[in-house]
Write a protein that holds these residues in place. Structure first.
Motif, mmCIF file in Angstrom:
data_model
loop_
_atom_site.group_PDB
_atom_site.id
_atom_site.type_symbol
_atom_site.label_atom_id
_atom_site.label_comp_id
_atom_site.label_asym_id
_atom_site.label_seq_id
_atom_site.Cartn_x
_atom_site.Cartn_y
_atom_site.Cartn_z
ATOM 1 N N PRO A 19 0.821 -1.219 0.000
ATOM 2 C CA PRO A 19 0.000 0.000 0.000
ATOM 3 C C PRO A 19 0.853 1.267 0.000
ATOM 4 N N GLY A 20 0.417 2.254 -0.733
ATOM 5 C CA GLY A 20 1.121 3.532 -0.813
ATOM 6 C C GLY A 20 0.582 4.519 0.204
ATOM 7 N N ASP A 21 1.014 4.363 1.449
ATOM 8 C CA ASP A 21 0.503 5.219 2.517
ATOM 9 C C ASP A 21 1.604 6.023 3.204
ATOM 10 N N GLY A 22 2.748 6.178 2.542
ATOM 11 C CA GLY A 22 3.878 6.864 3.165
ATOM 12 C C GLY A 22 4.799 5.904 3.894
ATOM 13 N N ARG A 23 4.313 4.689 4.129
ATOM 14 C CA ARG A 23 5.102 3.663 4.813
ATOM 15 C C ARG A 23 5.609 2.595 3.853
ATOM 16 N N CYS A 24 5.417 2.771 2.565
ATOM 17 C CA CYS A 24 5.662 1.681 1.613
ATOM 18 C C CYS A 24 7.088 1.140 1.682
ATOM 19 N N LEU A 25 8.073 1.998 1.844
ATOM 20 C CA LEU A 25 9.448 1.519 1.960
ATOM 21 C C LEU A 25 9.577 0.621 3.187
ATOM 22 N N PHE A 26 9.098 1.095 4.318
ATOM 23 C CA PHE A 26 9.222 0.348 5.566
ATOM 24 C C PHE A 26 8.372 -0.921 5.543
ATOM 25 N N ALA A 51 6.042 -1.585 10.506
ATOM 26 C CA ALA A 51 6.652 -0.577 9.633
ATOM 27 C C ALA A 51 6.999 0.677 10.426
ATOM 28 N N ASP A 52 6.087 1.101 11.294
ATOM 29 C CA ASP A 52 6.351 2.285 12.118
ATOM 30 C C ASP A 52 7.478 2.023 13.116
ATOM 31 N N ASP A 53 7.546 0.799 13.628
ATOM 32 C CA ASP A 53 8.630 0.431 14.539
ATOM 33 C C ASP A 53 9.973 0.455 13.807
ATOM 34 N N LEU A 54 9.994 -0.079 12.589
ATOM 35 C CA LEU A 54 11.232 -0.034 11.802
ATOM 36 C C LEU A 54 11.620 1.414 11.523
ATOM 37 N N ARG A 55 10.659 2.250 11.165
ATOM 38 C CA ARG A 55 10.944 3.672 10.924
ATOM 39 C C ARG A 55 11.605 4.292 12.150
ATOM 40 N N SER A 56 11.052 4.030 13.326
ATOM 41 C CA SER A 56 11.600 4.578 14.564
ATOM 42 C C SER A 56 13.043 4.118 14.782
ATOM 43 N N ARG A 86 7.644 11.145 11.123
ATOM 44 C CA ARG A 86 6.206 11.109 10.815
ATOM 45 C C ARG A 86 5.876 9.909 9.929
ATOM 46 N N SER A 87 4.821 9.199 10.281
ATOM 47 C CA SER A 87 4.491 7.938 9.605
ATOM 48 C C SER A 87 4.088 8.094 8.145
ATOM 49 N N HIS A 88 3.648 9.257 7.736
ATOM 50 C CA HIS A 88 3.203 9.436 6.349
ATOM 51 C C HIS A 88 4.318 9.927 5.421
ATOM 52 N N VAL A 89 5.502 10.168 5.969
ATOM 53 C CA VAL A 89 6.612 10.704 5.177
ATOM 54 C C VAL A 89 7.331 9.566 4.456
ATOM 55 N N TRP A 90 7.565 9.750 3.184
ATOM 56 C CA TRP A 90 8.225 8.739 2.360
ATOM 57 C C TRP A 90 9.673 8.559 2.779
ATOM 58 N N GLY A 91 10.111 7.325 2.791
ATOM 59 C CA GLY A 91 11.517 7.026 3.013
ATOM 60 C C GLY A 91 12.225 6.902 1.678
ATOM 61 N N GLY A 92 13.539 6.892 1.728
ATOM 62 C CA GLY A 92 14.331 6.779 0.508
ATOM 63 C C GLY A 92 15.646 6.075 0.765
ATOM 64 N N GLU A 93 16.644 6.465 0.016
ATOM 65 C CA GLU A 93 17.947 5.813 0.078
ATOM 66 C C GLU A 93 18.550 5.789 1.487
ATOM 67 N N PRO A 94 18.551 6.905 2.220
ATOM 68 C CA PRO A 94 19.130 6.850 3.576
ATOM 69 C C PRO A 94 18.409 5.849 4.483
ATOM 70 N N HIS A 140 9.725 2.507 -7.746
ATOM 71 C CA HIS A 140 9.058 3.128 -8.890
ATOM 72 C C HIS A 140 9.468 4.593 -8.878
ATOM 73 N N ASP A 141 9.758 5.154 -10.016
ATOM 74 C CA ASP A 141 10.326 6.502 -10.048
ATOM 75 C C ASP A 141 9.387 7.602 -9.561
ATOM 76 N N TYR A 142 8.198 7.256 -9.152
ATOM 77 C CA TYR A 142 7.305 8.253 -8.560
ATOM 78 C C TYR A 142 7.313 8.168 -7.036
ATOM 79 N N GLY A 143 8.301 7.463 -6.468
ATOM 80 C CA GLY A 143 8.493 7.455 -5.024
ATOM 81 C C GLY A 143 7.856 6.300 -4.277
ATOM 82 N N HIS A 144 7.394 5.285 -4.979
ATOM 83 C CA HIS A 144 6.742 4.153 -4.313
ATOM 84 C C HIS A 144 7.648 2.927 -4.340
ATOM 85 N N TYR A 145 7.551 2.120 -3.277
ATOM 86 C CA TYR A 145 8.295 0.864 -3.186
ATOM 87 C C TYR A 145 7.328 -0.302 -3.060
ATOM 88 N N ASP A 146 7.626 -1.375 -3.788
ATOM 89 C CA ASP A 146 6.952 -2.654 -3.642
ATOM 90 C C ASP A 146 8.020 -3.677 -3.290
#
Length: 149
Positions: A19-26, A51-56, A86-94, A140-146
């Motif tokens: 799901p693309g909810d800002g947590r997709c990477l996590f 996912a939120d625990d991993l983000r933390s 914030r749980s809705h913020v997209w993650g990336g390379e870092p 995906h180049d629009y910021g989503h991870y599967d």
């Protein structure tokens, strides 16, 4: 789950939509970690919590490794950290890089080449934890991870 066409890796490579909810990477990384460990895939609410625990944990790892990571983060370090909590913020390379350290597993990032339509590896993180059976995500180049499995 759908099969990826023209995959250079394996005819068994599967795309697991996240799901693309800002947590997709996590979510992708957590789901991949469960598959890698042979543990059951958590239900929706548990997946969100994991996912939120991993983000933390990733944010804590970024702070712990500030001297190593600050230079490649966008903008001010403190602002970046505050934003990433914030749980809705997209993650990336870092966040992928730190996820590999938090989980102590290799993570491989793939992308679909627009010209050839084939799946290409664009990054590997955590190779110091091994090179076998990495958690594989599709960016995906629009910021989503599967997840790829």
């Amino acid at each position: 789950m759908s099969k990826l066409r023209n995959s250079p890796f394996s005819s068994d490579l599967r795309l697991i939509s996240i799901p693309g909810d800002g947590r997709c990477l996590f979510r992708s990384v957590v789901h991949g970690a469960c598959l890698r460990a042979g543990t059951p895939i958590p239900k929706e609410n548990a997946a969100k919590e994991l996912a939120d625990d991993l983000r933390s944990k990733v944010v804590k790892e970024l702070i712990k490794r500030r001297s190593e990571t600050e230079w490649f983060l966008e903008g001010d370090f403190e602002t970046y950290i505050s934003h990433m909590k914030r749980s809705h913020v997209w993650g990336g390379e870092p966040e992928l890089f730190m996820s590999s350290h938090v989980l102590r597993v290799p993570i491989r990032v793939h992308m679909i080449d627009k010209n050839s339509k084939s799946v290409k590896v664009i990054a590997d993180y955590g190779q110091e934890y091994g090179k076998e059976n990495p958690i594989s995500v599709l960016y995906h180049d629009y910021g989503h991870y599967d997840l790829l499995h």
